[in-house]
Design an enzyme around this catalytic site. Sequence first.
Site, PDB file in Angstrom:
ATOM      1  N   LYS A 249       0.844  -1.193   0.000  1.00 19.54           N
ATOM      2  CA  LYS A 249       0.000   0.000   0.000  1.00 19.54           C
ATOM      3  C   LYS A 249       0.879   1.243   0.000  1.00 19.54           C
ATOM      4  O   LYS A 249       1.544   1.537   0.994  1.00 19.54           O
ATOM      5  CB  LYS A 249      -0.931   0.054   1.209  1.00 19.54           C
ATOM      6  CG  LYS A 249      -2.008   1.151   1.061  1.00 19.54           C
ATOM      7  CD  LYS A 249      -2.574   1.623   2.368  1.00 19.54           C
ATOM      8  CE  LYS A 249      -1.753   2.707   3.015  1.00 19.54           C
ATOM      9  NZ  LYS A 249      -1.771   4.002   2.280  1.00 19.54           N
TER      10      LYS A 249
ATOM     11  N   CYS B 256      13.062  10.827   7.797  1.00 19.96           N
ATOM     12  CA  CYS B 256      13.017  10.291   9.158  1.00 19.96           C
ATOM     13  C   CYS B 256      14.377  10.360   9.842  1.00 19.96           C
ATOM     14  O   CYS B 256      14.463  10.498  11.061  1.00 19.96           O
ATOM     15  CB  CYS B 256      12.501   8.867   9.149  1.00 19.96           C
ATOM     16  SG  CYS B 256      13.387   7.766   8.022  1.00 19.96           S
TER      17      CYS B 256
ATOM     18  N   GLU C 133       9.529  15.396  16.737  1.00 16.01           N
ATOM     19  CA  GLU C 133       9.880  15.297  15.325  1.00 16.01           C
ATOM     20  C   GLU C 133       9.001  16.266  14.534  1.00 16.01           C
ATOM     21  O   GLU C 133       7.777  16.123  14.496  1.00 16.01           O
ATOM     22  CB  GLU C 133       9.679  13.869  14.812  1.00 16.01           C
ATOM     23  CG  GLU C 133      10.125  13.696  13.380  1.00 16.01           C
ATOM     24  CD  GLU C 133       9.924  12.295  12.853  1.00 16.01           C
ATOM     25  OE1 GLU C 133      10.721  11.844  12.010  1.00 16.01           O
ATOM     26  OE2 GLU C 133       8.959  11.644  13.288  1.00 16.01           O
TER      27      GLU C 133
END
Length: 769
Positions: free
Chosen positions: A191, A298, A393
């Site tokens: 996906k 990330c 973050e």
Amino acid sequence: MPTLSEIFETMEYGPAPESASEALAWIATHEGRFGHFINGTFTAPAATFATVNPATDAELAQVSQGSAADIAAAVAAARAAQPAWEKAGGPARARVLYAIARLLQKHARLFAVLETLDNGKPIRESRDADIPLAQRHFYYHAGLAQLFEAQNPNARAHGVCGQIIPWNFPLLMLAWKVAPALAAGNTVVLKPAEYTPLTALLFAEVCQQAGVPAGVVNIVTGDGDTGAALVAANVNKIAFTGSTEVGRIIRQATAGSGKALTLELGGKSPFIVFDDADLDAAVEGVVDSIWFNQGQVCCAGSRLLLHEPIAARFIAKLKRRMESLRIGDPLDKSIDIGAIVHPVQLQRITALVGAHTAGEVHTAPCPLPARGSFYPPTLITGLSPSDALMQQEIFGPVLVSTTFRTPAEAVELANNTRYGLAASVFSENINTALAIAPQLEAGVIWVNGANMLDAAAPFGGMRESGYGREGGPEGLAAYTRMTNHAAPALKSKPVALPVLEQVYRTAKLYIGGKQARPDSGYSIALHDTTGALAGHVGAGSRKDLRNAVEAMNAAKGWAKTTGHNRAQILYFIAENLSARAAEFAALIDSFGGAGAAEVSAAIDALFTAAAIADKYDGRVAGVPFGGLALALQTPVGKIAALCPEDSALLAPVALLAGALALGSRITLVPSACYALVATALYQVLDTSDVPGGVVNIITGVQSDLAAPIAQHADLDAAWVYGDQALVAEVERLSASNLKRVSSGPSTPDMAQILRAASEVKTIWVPFGI
């Protein structure tokens, strides 16, 4: 038009636009509407949603919203195709992977432009980083597939793998997951991210052209509901890259299901600059680290830690460099900063920065385009380690900064985060760099560089940055299961556990190298096969676990001992256990076990672990850069293990042997039926030079200790084998802290124990450039 002399004077770039015509024409061939790719063909578009160019807000295409029925159809196709794909063998799979790599090369420009249109990243990054790295992964894994049977004789594919990828590197993250899965003989249902599905759909056409058998690769588009349906589907493994919050949800959803799981989650990576660093190179490293892909990375070095003597000078250089950054049309090859992927992400970045008032904010003086989702490169200095922006973050082009005085303080600041994905260390002194790098709690450390990635070098995090590795043989191993994992059949006959009894005397717990009374004040009566009372063991509790964790913390020096020294102690344990073999065998027999067989197997496990202790030391990854990527095996840390109920001696000994061999520390909760056998190990450990706190033993009811183990924030890993209800509880409760969980119906073999007892830390060391 400026004159040539004026251009040389200003060194300004003129526009260099890349044409989008071929990518738009490809979309047009599908009439701007896409179905799913299931069983080798595209389905008719059903309910759709728009995918939009974030730089212009213009609609690119309509993409189908995947339903649970679509996921079920894709999983069924993958399930049907998997046996033949695995049986075809590594060399046959290698040829298909090679064909995919070649086709990615042939269509490289189309992929790069389509990625930039859909994601908003500068075309230079798509063209020069994302697409070549995707190609590299398929080439590299074609090689691993070719050698698969020879190098992995006991490995089998998991089966059907559900894969969910993020929007920041759409094609590259696809390659990271699809290539190793196919190489190992798995089939996949993938996906792609809701915001960026187009290159995955183009990849589906590549699969058709490359001769990928129908059902081996399936792609279902959609939002989070589609991803949730995939997690819940009848798949054997889930691989997810995305936010830590969603990672927790997936951990809970898969708990007790038996599905293998790898998670690559968020980060707040430190970028450390020492006073002896090449400051100009470090400034460029910062640009590459935090403003690459608009900071939507990330592993971005979003926390700048500066040595105080050079902090002011470095910040001045960095601000001057920010003045030359260009933001604008991502298809312009002269642009440094492209668009934020979606207005929702732009709003999140704006809100996080706007809500924080500490520090000094400096914004790059580059005008923003009138249309699209753009955010300027931003630097915030003068923050303290506890400030929210130093911990959260942001996932945008925002760099936060603070200073340090000593190397020890640099390490402390760097590790002051719940994440542990990546880090950069800049120093011209190789001794400084290599002294600091191993101390950083991160899965990937770059020396004098940032964002270096390659298919041969494992990538993944520690702490709440997830677990598992992608890339290299380590990444391939995540898509395999071992066929010889079961412990020897010892014909043990567990005795039913009686109710708790309060007694005056009891065999004690073993914590910190000493016998300790259970905090509960209760004990458990154990009976032999005749029904006679054999003795009592302490009923351990949450507080006893706390004391054991404190003892393991005090024994942290064990991780720094050499493999040779650890091997000597393991051999010594084996020697002392062998000297008492008859005594242990008789004790096990009295509880209905197979005493001689268990003792023999336990001694063999100790010898195997000792033999490996000084040889399980990682490898040098052959990366196509001017340097080395060192894939080092590091201890996972502090482990608590719930031993299977049907093993008297082999399980606790094998688990402690594997943990000790690699420098981890362990607290064992033995089978309640055979707890007196575990207490007999105390004297063996005491006479074998095992440092206090390296091995702890807590007896008691395992179900009472499962939740405290799963929820303890200072335990690095939980091992639970045997009772599948306990497995499910530990996996579900560990989602809160994303503790590493190793589980199974019985004691695993030594290879799996060693894998669970360690993590790979990849240190990139450049030279010759």
